[in-house]
Scaffold this motif. Structure first.
Motif, mmCIF file in Angstrom:
data_model
loop_
_atom_site.group_PDB
_atom_site.id
_atom_site.type_symbol
_atom_site.label_atom_id
_atom_site.label_comp_id
_atom_site.label_asym_id
_atom_site.label_seq_id
_atom_site.Cartn_x
_atom_site.Cartn_y
_atom_site.Cartn_z
ATOM 1 N N ALA A 189 0.830 -1.205 0.000
ATOM 2 C CA ALA A 189 0.000 0.000 0.000
ATOM 3 C C ALA A 189 0.866 1.258 0.000
ATOM 4 N N ILE A 190 1.960 1.214 0.736
ATOM 5 C CA ILE A 190 2.892 2.348 0.739
ATOM 6 C C ILE A 190 3.518 2.514 -0.641
ATOM 7 N N ASP A 191 3.975 1.406 -1.203
ATOM 8 C CA ASP A 191 4.730 1.463 -2.460
ATOM 9 C C ASP A 191 3.897 1.907 -3.649
ATOM 10 N N TYR A 192 2.607 1.528 -3.686
ATOM 11 C CA TYR A 192 1.813 1.749 -4.888
ATOM 12 C C TYR A 192 0.782 2.862 -4.757
ATOM 13 N N SER A 193 0.804 3.586 -3.654
ATOM 14 C CA SER A 193 -0.100 4.726 -3.523
ATOM 15 C C SER A 193 0.155 5.756 -4.613
ATOM 16 N N LYS A 194 1.421 5.984 -4.932
ATOM 17 C CA LYS A 194 1.760 6.974 -5.950
ATOM 18 C C LYS A 194 1.268 6.565 -7.341
ATOM 19 N N ASP A 195 0.933 5.295 -7.505
ATOM 20 C CA ASP A 195 0.419 4.792 -8.782
ATOM 21 C C ASP A 195 -1.101 4.731 -8.818
ATOM 22 N N ASN A 196 -1.752 5.280 -7.797
ATOM 23 C CA ASN A 196 -3.223 5.276 -7.705
ATOM 24 C C ASN A 196 -3.789 3.860 -7.636
ATOM 25 N N ILE A 197 -3.046 2.983 -6.964
ATOM 26 C CA ILE A 197 -3.524 1.619 -6.710
ATOM 27 C C ILE A 197 -3.718 1.477 -5.205
ATOM 28 N N ARG A 198 -4.903 1.063 -4.815
ATOM 29 C CA ARG A 198 -5.186 0.855 -3.392
ATOM 30 C C ARG A 198 -5.069 -0.635 -3.062
ATOM 31 N N ILE A 199 -4.468 -0.929 -1.906
ATOM 32 C CA ILE A 199 -4.253 -2.320 -1.501
ATOM 33 C C ILE A 199 -4.634 -2.449 -0.034
ATOM 34 N N ASN A 200 -5.617 -3.292 0.226
ATOM 35 C CA ASN A 200 -6.110 -3.518 1.579
ATOM 36 C C ASN A 200 -6.289 -5.013 1.798
ATOM 37 N N CYS A 201 -6.622 -5.397 3.020
ATOM 38 C CA CYS A 201 -6.936 -6.805 3.272
ATOM 39 C C CYS A 201 -8.120 -6.906 4.226
ATOM 40 N N VAL A 202 -8.772 -8.047 4.168
ATOM 41 C CA VAL A 202 -9.874 -8.368 5.074
ATOM 42 C C VAL A 202 -9.423 -9.526 5.951
ATOM 43 N N ASP A 242 -19.206 -8.570 1.356
ATOM 44 C CA ASP A 242 -19.644 -7.180 1.448
ATOM 45 C C ASP A 242 -18.470 -6.263 1.811
ATOM 46 N N ALA A 243 -17.645 -6.706 2.762
ATOM 47 C CA ALA A 243 -16.483 -5.909 3.164
ATOM 48 C C ALA A 243 -15.477 -5.799 2.026
ATOM 49 N N VAL A 244 -15.278 -6.898 1.317
ATOM 50 C CA VAL A 244 -14.339 -6.903 0.193
ATOM 51 C C VAL A 244 -14.784 -5.924 -0.884
ATOM 52 N N LEU A 245 -16.059 -5.978 -1.246
ATOM 53 C CA LEU A 245 -16.544 -5.088 -2.300
ATOM 54 C C LEU A 245 -16.465 -3.625 -1.890
ATOM 55 N N PHE A 246 -16.708 -3.334 -0.629
ATOM 56 C CA PHE A 246 -16.530 -1.948 -0.176
ATOM 57 C C PHE A 246 -15.096 -1.495 -0.405
ATOM 58 N N LEU A 247 -14.124 -2.318 -0.026
ATOM 59 C CA LEU A 247 -12.723 -1.932 -0.163
ATOM 60 C C LEU A 247 -12.291 -1.811 -1.623
ATOM 61 N N CYS A 248 -12.917 -2.565 -2.507
ATOM 62 C CA CYS A 248 -12.614 -2.441 -3.939
ATOM 63 C C CYS A 248 -13.274 -1.220 -4.560
ATOM 64 N N SER A 249 -14.350 -0.763 -3.979
ATOM 65 C CA SER A 249 -15.180 0.260 -4.613
ATOM 66 C C SER A 249 -14.591 1.659 -4.428
ATOM 67 N N PRO A 250 -15.006 2.607 -5.274
ATOM 68 C CA PRO A 250 -14.565 3.992 -5.090
ATOM 69 C C PRO A 250 -15.103 4.635 -3.819
ATOM 70 N N LYS A 251 -16.058 4.008 -3.155
ATOM 71 C CA LYS A 251 -16.515 4.526 -1.863
ATOM 72 C C LYS A 251 -15.426 4.406 -0.794
ATOM 73 N N ALA A 252 -14.417 3.572 -1.061
ATOM 74 C CA ALA A 252 -13.276 3.429 -0.147
ATOM 75 C C ALA A 252 -12.041 4.126 -0.710
ATOM 76 N N SER A 253 -12.258 5.226 -1.420
ATOM 77 C CA SER A 253 -11.180 5.874 -2.169
ATOM 78 C C SER A 253 -10.049 6.400 -1.296
#
Length: 269
Positions: A189-202, A242-253
């Motif tokens: 998440a630190i490395d790819y923030s500058k590339d506009n890629i979000r990385i999270n986990c559930v 449901d949690a996964v889709l939230f984190l993938c969605s632009p609502k978790a921008s």
């Protein structure tokens, strides 16, 4: 004009066979309007079951379905390239493959069993995420949900576990493998923030799937964890999806490097 769905792009789900978390994530993407979905799993028959459920629920969805071993780096790379060949991009990637391993203390565990757990839970997750990132970096971002939201080049969600945060007896390899997934997620998440890629986990708790209810031995082994959680029940795979889709969605921008716990309160008790 805003998009008609939160998921106008292409979704990839690994570990998507059967009735587990991955299968429910894939089905949830289809239900929520994602029209291009790629799925993979080691078990070809279970993978076909997932494809059939998606197409029965949302006949308009295009599904790329390919069985294979996510511990095999060549398969992982080839699968991701085939996704891009068919759909041109990867926008949402969810890495769900995982195994429990035996219930034993470290001195009782042989090296091959340790390797099996880590090859799937950590190394396989890393290889999948790595291949997804390689493809995401080549593509232009999708527009934001609204003009006020930034564009997103991609979103990755790795499936860790409540046992990546707290541990339990006789599960050293499993706990460590899921802790590794959380650490990897945060570093990426630190490395790819500058590339506009979000990385999270559930981090799911005990979820009612074939893996947790397949045998009486496993059900009995997990019973104490169910009782510890204040909600005193197994979770449903749909609740994790449901949690996964939230984190993938632009609502978790603005959500980045987060380990979202979905465990009925296990870790707070």
């Amino acid at each position: 004009m805003p998009p008609t769905t939160l998921f106008p792009g292409v979704a990839v789900v690994t570990g998507a066979g059967g009735v587990g978390i991955g299968a429910h994530v894939a089905l949830a993407f289809a239900t929520e309007g994602c029209s291009r979905i790629a799925i993979t799993d080691l078990n070809a028959d279970l993978l076909q079951q997932t494809k059939a459920k998606i197409q029965a629920t949302a006949p308009q969805v295009e599904v790329l379905c390919e069985s294979g071993d996510i511990t095999n780096s060549q398969f992982v790379s080839t699968f991701m390239k085939r996704v891009v060949d068919k759909f041109n991009r990867i926008d949402y990637a969810v890495n769900c493959a995982g195994i429990l391993g035996q219930d034993e203390r470290s001195h009782e565990m042989d090296i091959s069993s340790f390797d099996a757990v880590n090859n799937v839970n950590y190394r396989g997750c890393w290889m999948s995420s790595r291949a997804e990132l390689q493809e995401m970096l080549k593509q232009e971002p999708l527009p934001g949900l609204t003009p006020s939201r930034p564009a997103q080049r991609g979103a990755i969600v790795n499936i860790a576990s409540q046992l990546g945060i707290v541990s339990r007896p006789k599960a050293a390899a499993y706990c460590a493998s899921k802790s590794a997934v959380i650490g990897m997620t945060r570093a990426d998440a630190i490395d790819y923030s500058k590339d506009n890629i979000r990385i999270n986990c559930v981090c799911p708790g005990v979820i009612r799937t074939a893996m947790t209810t397949g045998t009486d031995e496993v059900t009995e082994r997990l019973a104490p964890a169910v009782r510890i959680a204040p909600m005193d029940r197994m979770g449903l795979p749909e609740e994790v999806a449901d949690a996964v889709l939230f984190l993938c969605s632009p609502k978790a921008s603005f959500v980045q490097g987060h380990a979202m716990v979905v465990d009925g309160g296990y870790i707070i008790n």
